[in-house]
Design a protein around this motif. Structure first.
Motif, PDB file in Angstrom:
ATOM      1  N   ASP A  56      34.667  45.821  82.722  1.00 12.41           N
ATOM      2  CA  ASP A  56      33.983  47.010  83.241  1.00 12.41           C
ATOM      3  C   ASP A  56      33.155  47.692  82.156  1.00 12.41           C
ATOM      4  N   PHE A  57      33.697  47.737  80.939  1.00  9.91           N
ATOM      5  CA  PHE A  57      32.956  48.357  79.840  1.00  9.91           C
ATOM      6  C   PHE A  57      31.680  47.556  79.552  1.00  9.91           C
ATOM      7  N   GLN A  58      31.816  46.230  79.534  1.00  9.66           N
ATOM      8  CA  GLN A  58      30.647  45.389  79.257  1.00  9.66           C
ATOM      9  C   GLN A  58      29.590  45.517  80.352  1.00  9.66           C
ATOM     10  N   ILE A  59      30.028  45.472  81.609  1.00 11.29           N
ATOM     11  CA  ILE A  59      29.088  45.469  82.726  1.00 11.29           C
ATOM     12  C   ILE A  59      28.435  46.837  82.926  1.00 11.29           C
ATOM     13  N   ASN A  60      29.214  47.895  82.771  1.00 16.50           N
ATOM     14  CA  ASN A  60      28.708  49.239  83.082  1.00 16.50           C
ATOM     15  C   ASN A  60      27.995  49.922  81.921  1.00 16.50           C
ATOM     16  N   PHE A  61      28.241  49.444  80.688  1.00 22.57           N
ATOM     17  CA  PHE A  61      27.651  50.130  79.535  1.00 22.57           C
ATOM     18  C   PHE A  61      26.890  49.190  78.594  1.00 22.57           C
ATOM     19  N   ILE A  62      27.502  48.072  78.192  1.00 22.39           N
ATOM     20  CA  ILE A  62      26.826  47.152  77.274  1.00 22.39           C
ATOM     21  C   ILE A  62      25.648  46.460  77.960  1.00 22.39           C
ATOM     22  N   TYR A  63      25.868  45.974  79.169  1.00 26.51           N
ATOM     23  CA  TYR A  63      24.803  45.268  79.898  1.00 26.51           C
ATOM     24  C   TYR A  63      23.573  46.164  80.132  1.00 26.51           C
ATOM     25  N   PRO A  64      23.730  47.403  80.645  1.00 25.68           N
ATOM     26  CA  PRO A  64      22.553  48.266  80.811  1.00 25.68           C
ATOM     27  C   PRO A  64      21.867  48.588  79.480  1.00 25.68           C
ATOM     28  N   ALA A  65      22.657  48.725  78.419  1.00 26.43           N
ATOM     29  CA  ALA A  65      22.071  49.001  77.103  1.00 26.43           C
ATOM     30  C   ALA A  65      21.193  47.834  76.663  1.00 26.43           C
ATOM     31  N   LEU A  66      21.678  46.619  76.903  1.00 26.41           N
ATOM     32  CA  LEU A  66      20.912  45.428  76.531  1.00 26.41           C
ATOM     33  C   LEU A  66      19.624  45.321  77.341  1.00 26.41           C
ATOM     34  N   GLN A  67      19.691  45.649  78.626  1.00 30.93           N
ATOM     35  CA  GLN A  67      18.489  45.609  79.454  1.00 30.93           C
ATOM     36  C   GLN A  67      17.445  46.607  78.945  1.00 30.93           C
ATOM     37  N   LYS A  68      17.914  47.751  78.480  1.00 28.78           N
ATOM     38  CA  LYS A  68      16.997  48.761  77.931  1.00 28.78           C
ATOM     39  C   LYS A  68      16.382  48.255  76.620  1.00 28.78           C
ATOM     40  N   VAL A  69      17.180  47.578  75.795  1.00 31.07           N
ATOM     41  CA  VAL A  69      16.660  46.993  74.546  1.00 31.07           C
ATOM     42  C   VAL A  69      15.567  45.971  74.853  1.00 31.07           C
ATOM     43  N   LEU A  70      15.813  45.114  75.847  1.00 35.96           N
ATOM     44  CA  LEU A  70      14.811  44.110  76.226  1.00 35.96           C
ATOM     45  C   LEU A  70      13.541  44.788  76.727  1.00 35.96           C
ATOM     46  N   GLU A  71      13.704  45.830  77.503  1.00 34.75           N
ATOM     47  CA  GLU A  71      12.561  46.552  78.055  1.00 34.75           C
ATOM     48  C   GLU A  71      11.712  47.183  76.951  1.00 34.75           C
ATOM     49  N   LYS A  72      12.380  47.743  75.942  1.00 36.77           N
ATOM     50  CA  LYS A  72      11.691  48.496  74.891  1.00 36.77           C
ATOM     51  C   LYS A  72      11.147  47.620  73.767  1.00 36.77           C
ATOM     52  N   SER A  73      11.775  46.468  73.515  1.00 34.45           N
ATOM     53  CA  SER A  73      11.435  45.737  72.289  1.00 34.45           C
ATOM     54  C   SER A  73      11.051  44.274  72.501  1.00 34.45           C
ATOM     55  N   SER A  74      10.914  43.841  73.751  1.00 35.92           N
ATOM     56  CA  SER A  74      10.565  42.439  73.998  1.00 35.92           C
ATOM     57  C   SER A  74       9.582  42.321  75.151  1.00 35.92           C
ATOM     58  N   ASP A  75       9.038  41.133  75.290  1.00 38.31           N
ATOM     59  CA  ASP A  75       8.177  40.805  76.429  1.00 38.31           C
ATOM     60  C   ASP A  75       8.918  39.954  77.453  1.00 38.31           C
ATOM     61  N   GLY A  76      10.254  40.043  77.415  1.00 35.01           N
ATOM     62  CA  GLY A  76      11.045  39.370  78.444  1.00 35.01           C
ATOM     63  C   GLY A  76      11.953  38.284  77.915  1.00 35.01           C
ATOM     64  N   LEU A  77      13.042  38.059  78.653  1.00 34.49           N
ATOM     65  CA  LEU A  77      14.021  37.020  78.338  1.00 34.49           C
ATOM     66  C   LEU A  77      13.875  35.895  79.353  1.00 34.49           C
ATOM     67  N   PHE A  78      13.741  34.668  78.855  1.00 35.05           N
ATOM     68  CA  PHE A  78      13.570  33.485  79.702  1.00 35.05           C
ATOM     69  C   PHE A  78      14.714  32.513  79.421  1.00 35.05           C
ATOM     70  N   THR A  79      15.106  31.752  80.438  1.00 35.03           N
ATOM     71  CA  THR A  79      16.275  30.877  80.292  1.00 35.03           C
ATOM     72  C   THR A  79      16.026  29.494  80.885  1.00 35.03           C
ATOM     73  N   GLY A  80      16.883  28.566  80.503  1.00 39.19           N
ATOM     74  CA  GLY A  80      16.846  27.226  81.075  1.00 39.19           C
ATOM     75  C   GLY A  80      18.201  26.558  80.922  1.00 39.19           C
ATOM     76  N   GLY A  81      18.556  25.696  81.855  1.00 37.89           N
ATOM     77  CA  GLY A  81      19.745  24.868  81.733  1.00 37.89           C
ATOM     78  C   GLY A  81      21.037  25.463  82.251  1.00 37.89           C
ATOM     79  N   PHE A  82      21.030  26.725  82.669  1.00 37.55           N
ATOM     80  CA  PHE A  82      22.278  27.364  83.101  1.00 37.55           C
ATOM     81  C   PHE A  82      22.820  26.756  84.396  1.00 37.55           C
ATOM     82  N   GLU A  83      21.946  26.082  85.125  1.00 40.25           N
ATOM     83  CA  GLU A  83      22.383  25.516  86.412  1.00 40.25           C
ATOM     84  C   GLU A  83      23.439  24.420  86.239  1.00 40.25           C
TER      85      GLU A  83
END
Length: 379
Positions: A56-83
């Motif tokens: 719950d701590f990771q999902i409700n606080f760490i995860y939103p914080a990371l999304q904000k970091v990506l929004e402010k300091s990157s041009d996006g996160l891209f992935t491959g192979g998780f399937e």
């Protein structure tokens, strides 16, 4: 008391008490104000004080914080192979390592979004000596790797970590993340250290320690940043290495690297999952080679997977061409991208210092060199 107490994350039953210890920390307040700029302090504190599990701590606080970091300091996160990954299945993720916090945080963000088992992740204890960061890391399901040990103390510490990893993977069905070597790659030349693989086998009880790898799902992961936010900060260590000198970190260096990694410019980021090595591990284990030779073969396989899965950005191709005074990869970038990268180079290092320029460029160019060694199609 458990023998794992000195290194393990918090148990869920300990999460709420740990949160209460840091709830009034100015650093936590700054983190939450950044993550939830439109929320009141009273509201997020109330939510946090009603949190009773690490997930719950990771999902409700760490995860939103990371999304904000990506929004402010990157041009996006891209992935491959998780399937290729299956739900409710534990994996040992071994990845190249460029950023102290983001590498494992970004992987866990992807695992969460795709409904997969999140990891317990290794972190050097040198990074979490500050009480707030120590508690935060344990809430984020990190386990500590003790640094600066030698001899018997190093062996005992390594064996304890190995036992913790075995327990996580085989008894708790919890995925594990570890870097392919101790510390971050400073020169862009990602390589798997045999010592890391040997550490993983120390808790294996069968006569053949390499059998451990047949019992788990080992997945090499490639993490690629278009711009490394800590590129210039890695220069002093490279200078010391070139002079064959012991590098001594400044007092706040790790913390500065941590902050710069989080908030520094990254442009695009790519995470590639490179499949499980079940077949390759079986083949290696069937050979007549000794343990050292088997570990060397496995390290080579992991390297080839990480190199082939590495997303080569324009910055990598530009650096290669600048370093080698050629235009070999000019089809992979525009003049505008080249000018932008050159400006970054000039802003970060003294253009008159040939050594610094060469090493800065090599940091970005080495993934191109490594991938070309494999003779695979360019990405």
């Amino acid at each position: 008391m458990s023998k794992f107490d000195p290194i393990r994350p918090f148990y869920d039953a300990e999460a709420n008490a740990a949160i209460k210890q840091i709830i009034d920390e100015p650093m936590l307040e700054a983190m939450m104000n950044f993550t939830f700029p439109n929320d009141t302090e009273n509201h997020w504190k109330k939510q946090m004080l009603h949190t009773h599990s690490l997930r719950d701590f990771q999902i409700n606080f760490i995860y939103p914080a990371l999304q904000k970091v990506l929004e402010k300091s990157s041009d996006g996160l891209f992935t491959g192979g998780f399937e290729v990954l299956k739900p409710n299945t534990a994996y040992l993720f071994i990845s190249n390592h460029r950023d102290i916090i983001l590498d494992t945080s970004l992987l866990n963000s992807c695992l969460y979004e795709k409904g997969l088992v999140m990891t317990t992740s290794a972190i050097g204890d040198n990074l979490i000596r500050q009480p707030f960061l120590h508690i935060l890391s344990k809430l984020n399901r990190n386990f500590a790797i003790r640094r600066g040990l030698s001899g018997r103390a190093l062996f005992e510490s390594s064996k304890l970590v190995s036992e913790f990893i075995h327990k996580s993977l085989l008894k708790e069905n919890r995925s594990v993340w570890t870097a392919q070597k101790e510390g971050r790659t400073k020169d862009g030349n990602d390589s798997t250290h045999k010592g890391v693989l040997k550490m993983l086998t120390l808790a294996e009880e069968s006569a053949n320690p390499f059998d451990f790898f047949e019992k788990i799902n080992l997945v090499p992961v490639s993490i690629s940043y278009e711009y490394d936010p800590t590129d210039a900060l890695k220069m002093p260590e490279l200078i010391a290495k070139a002079r064959d000198e012991k590098y001594v970190k400044s007092e706040n260096e790790d913390f500065l690297n941590l902050l710069r990694g989080i908030m520094g410019t990254k442009k695009r980021i790519h995470i590639q999952v490179n499949g499980t090595l079940n077949h390759e591990i079986r083949e290696i284990n069937r050979s007549e080679a000794n343990l050292g030779e088997k570990l060397s073969q496995l390290a080579e396989v992991i390297d080839s997977k990480i190199w082939s899965g590495y997303k080569l950005w324009p910055s990598n191709y530009i650096a290669y061409d600048l370093l080698n005074d050629c235009s070999t990869f000019s089809n992979f970038y525009t003049e505008e991208e080249k000018n932008s990268f050159t400006k970054r180079l000039n802003d970060k290092v003294d253009a008159k210092n040939e050594f610094l320029v060469k090493n800065f460029l090599a940091m970005y160019a080495n993934p191109v060199v490594n991938q070309n060694q494999l003779k695979i199609p360019e990405k």
